[in-house]
Design a protein around this motif. Sequence first.
Motif, mmCIF file in Angstrom:
data_model
loop_
_atom_site.group_PDB
_atom_site.id
_atom_site.type_symbol
_atom_site.label_atom_id
_atom_site.label_comp_id
_atom_site.label_asym_id
_atom_site.label_seq_id
_atom_site.Cartn_x
_atom_site.Cartn_y
_atom_site.Cartn_z
ATOM 1 N N THR A 15 25.960 48.274 14.260
ATOM 2 C CA THR A 15 25.504 46.877 14.202
ATOM 3 C C THR A 15 25.623 46.208 15.561
ATOM 4 O OG1 THR A 15 26.074 46.627 11.866
ATOM 5 C CG2 THR A 15 25.941 44.614 13.176
ATOM 6 N N THR A 149 27.337 38.617 15.137
ATOM 7 C CA THR A 149 26.194 38.283 14.282
ATOM 8 C C THR A 149 26.193 36.798 13.927
ATOM 9 O OG1 THR A 149 26.135 40.505 13.340
ATOM 10 C CG2 THR A 149 25.072 38.751 12.081
ATOM 11 N N LEU A 238 23.231 43.817 10.755
ATOM 12 C CA LEU A 238 24.438 43.809 9.932
ATOM 13 C C LEU A 238 24.153 44.437 8.575
ATOM 14 C CD1 LEU A 238 27.411 42.863 9.909
ATOM 15 C CD2 LEU A 238 26.616 40.744 8.850
#
Length: 288
Positions: A15, A149, A238
């Motif tokens: 990620t 994120t 993610l």
Amino acid sequence: MDAVISGLVLGGLFTLVGQSIVLTFVTTRTINFASGEFLAVAAFIGLGLGSWTWLPGPGKIVIAVLAVGVLGALTYRFLVVPFSHGEHDTRWLLSTVGLSYVLVNLLTNAYGANPQRLGFGRISEPKTLLGANINAQALLITVLAIIVTLVLVAGSKWTSSGLLMRAVAEDAETASLMGVSPRRVGAYAYAGASALAGLAGVLWAAEVGVSSHLGLPILVSAFAVAVIGGLTSFWGPLVGGAIYAVVVQIASYEIGSLWGSIIGLLLVIGVLVVRPEGLLGRRMEAKL
């Protein structure tokens, strides 16, 4: 459960690197195919800083990350901008792929192919999560991936920098007429994306060792999670990282690591067939 939990934790590494891919694509509609080698460059910079005993480990990580960020900005200026005139000009792909070959050969010739111990930045104690033993270093990277994120999602929506990034992504020509410099925004995006890749490289090298081929397998998986989640969504890596890593880990646990990798690639192909823009991505309209 062990396979599921370890997959979710390992997905954090993919990620973090996947976010670097999405960040450059969202902003400039280009991708740095040398991102994998940037992981290795950051790790070798950290290795070179190992003799600085007066500087703590976090300081060494910061210096390595910043240095790779500068390298990313230079890559955009000299290897992307001159080779991306218009939406249908994809020469930047060849220039960044060429850079990846140059870097991996330079690092291999200078330091050899054998992994070397980094010496800092590693959490050695294993952790237990929901009854499963997991790698503490991978868990740290996963936590950082979640934080990154959230920062990217919030920053792209509620900050002036995010507004400029969206404006350049939607129509760079109109943005330039309004006084926004697409090249400057792109340079910042490449610097930030390269810094993310560098952070992942240093932290993972602390676990597995520093080598010139550190980033290649990670980059392949990072592309997979970015494609699954969607190249136009910061939530995409993610979600894609969790799905891809769990599927690969379960398949590897049940039928072997080779088949796990194959099933992971089949998953990417399946997503491309059913939803080419990714699970969370949006369709892009190209000007003709």
